[in-house]
Motif scaffolding. Structure first.
Motif, mmCIF file in Angstrom:
data_model
loop_
_atom_site.group_PDB
_atom_site.id
_atom_site.type_symbol
_atom_site.label_atom_id
_atom_site.label_comp_id
_atom_site.label_asym_id
_atom_site.label_seq_id
_atom_site.Cartn_x
_atom_site.Cartn_y
_atom_site.Cartn_z
ATOM 1 N N SER A 22 -8.481 6.993 0.633
ATOM 2 C CA SER A 22 -8.414 6.256 -0.428
ATOM 3 C C SER A 22 -7.836 6.871 -1.405
ATOM 4 C CB SER A 22 -9.601 6.775 -1.113
ATOM 5 O OG SER A 22 -9.915 5.616 -2.054
ATOM 6 N N CYS A 23 -6.338 5.731 -1.823
ATOM 7 C CA CYS A 23 -5.550 6.869 -2.250
ATOM 8 C C CYS A 23 -5.751 5.766 -4.320
ATOM 9 C CB CYS A 23 -3.937 5.437 -2.174
ATOM 10 S SG CYS A 23 -3.957 5.803 -0.496
ATOM 11 N N ASP A 24 -7.128 4.933 -4.816
ATOM 12 C CA ASP A 24 -6.428 4.665 -5.737
ATOM 13 C C ASP A 24 -5.783 6.402 -6.592
ATOM 14 O OD1 ASP A 24 -6.900 1.991 -5.211
ATOM 15 O OD2 ASP A 24 -9.265 3.001 -5.252
ATOM 16 N N LEU A 64 -5.579 -3.436 -7.508
ATOM 17 C CA LEU A 64 -3.948 -2.142 -7.994
ATOM 18 C C LEU A 64 -3.530 -3.444 -6.951
ATOM 19 C CD1 LEU A 64 -3.528 0.862 -8.651
ATOM 20 C CD2 LEU A 64 -2.493 -0.151 -6.741
ATOM 21 N N LEU A 65 -3.637 -3.590 -4.905
ATOM 22 C CA LEU A 65 -3.002 -3.742 -4.526
ATOM 23 C C LEU A 65 -2.376 -5.369 -5.390
ATOM 24 C CD1 LEU A 65 -4.554 -3.211 -0.959
ATOM 25 C CD2 LEU A 65 -1.707 -2.652 -1.858
ATOM 26 N N ASP A 124 -5.678 3.238 1.825
ATOM 27 C CA ASP A 124 -6.800 2.358 1.437
ATOM 28 C C ASP A 124 -6.444 1.960 -0.209
ATOM 29 O OD1 ASP A 124 -8.346 0.084 1.505
ATOM 30 O OD2 ASP A 124 -10.039 1.685 1.075
ATOM 31 N N TRP A 125 -6.336 0.966 -0.428
ATOM 32 C CA TRP A 125 -6.705 1.671 -2.182
ATOM 33 C C TRP A 125 -7.676 0.242 -2.536
ATOM 34 C CZ3 TRP A 125 -2.788 3.780 -4.899
ATOM 35 C CH2 TRP A 125 -1.820 4.190 -4.746
ATOM 36 N N ASN A 126 -7.403 0.657 -4.148
ATOM 37 C CA ASN A 126 -8.423 -1.105 -4.521
ATOM 38 C C ASN A 126 -8.000 -2.267 -5.014
ATOM 39 O OD1 ASN A 126 -7.993 -2.386 -7.881
ATOM 40 N ND2 ASN A 126 -9.643 -0.843 -8.577
ATOM 41 N N SER A 146 0.776 -1.081 -0.058
ATOM 42 C CA SER A 146 0.156 -0.132 0.165
ATOM 43 C C SER A 146 0.684 1.153 0.263
ATOM 44 C CB SER A 146 -0.539 -0.232 1.369
ATOM 45 O OG SER A 146 -0.495 -0.070 2.248
ATOM 46 N N ARG A 205 0.127 -5.319 -7.296
ATOM 47 C CA ARG A 205 1.437 -5.514 -6.494
ATOM 48 C C ARG A 205 1.733 -6.114 -5.992
ATOM 49 N NH1 ARG A 205 1.255 0.302 -3.670
ATOM 50 N NH2 ARG A 205 0.936 2.208 -6.179
#
Length: 170
Positions: free
Chosen positions: A150-152, A109-110, A104-106, A15, A113
């Motif tokens: 929310s970092c997306d 996407l995580l 926090d991410w989708n 994250s 990664r």
């Protein structure tokens, strides 16, 4: 400047806790304590190797000891390991006496990664669906942080600036 609470970053592996922590450290002129790095330094081995040779219980006990010791200080940025906030003692201390931000991410996407990085012992052997389940479980606990970002759709700079604003105004 008066002593402020530690700024604690939490969230899933991948994250960006370490990356954002480094950027915050420079901008705020505060020391970064990256718990995973401290664990590796103290054991003189990678987390993956600790998991393989000593087991997850050993790692979690060491992580707890190092994290609780680190949380005693003030005015630090602390990047927890992905599972650190799941520990009740750590979570209680973070919530009671520190300023916490959940990155926090989708999920997709995580997962991408996580799968690219072989240094994640918990996730290495999990299927896509098992990772989704792990994220669901952890999300319930991460949601207890003081703040969620929310970092997306945000750049690193926007994430950092948002955290600084929250930290300086709360």
């Amino acid at each position: 400047m008066k002593s402020k609470k530690n700024l604690v970053l939490l969230g899933m592996m991948g994250s960006g806790k370490s990356t954002i922590g480094k950027l915050l450290s420079k901008k705020l002129n505060m020391k970064l304590i990256d718990i995973d790095d401290v664990v590796e330094e103290e054991m003189n081995m990678t987390i993956t190797k600790i998991f393989l040779e000593k087991g997850e219980d050993f790692f979690r006990n060491l992580e707890e000891k190092i994290t609780l010791r680190s949380l005693i200080s003030l005015n630090k940025i602390i990047a927890l390991g992905g599972g650190g906030f799941l520990n009740e003692k750590i979570r209680d201390e973070v919530i009671k006496n520190n300023f916490s931000v959940w990155l926090d991410w989708n999920n997709i996407l995580l997962i991408n990664r996580i799968k690219k990085n072989k240094k994640r012992p918990i996730a290495t052997n999990l299927s896509h669906n098992e990772l989704i389940e792990l994220m669901k479980k952890r999300t319930k606990i991460y949601s207890k942080a003081n703040f969620r970002i929310s970092c997306d759709k945000l750049s690193r700079t926007e994430i950092v600036n948002k955290i600084i604003y929250l930290y300086e105004n709360n």
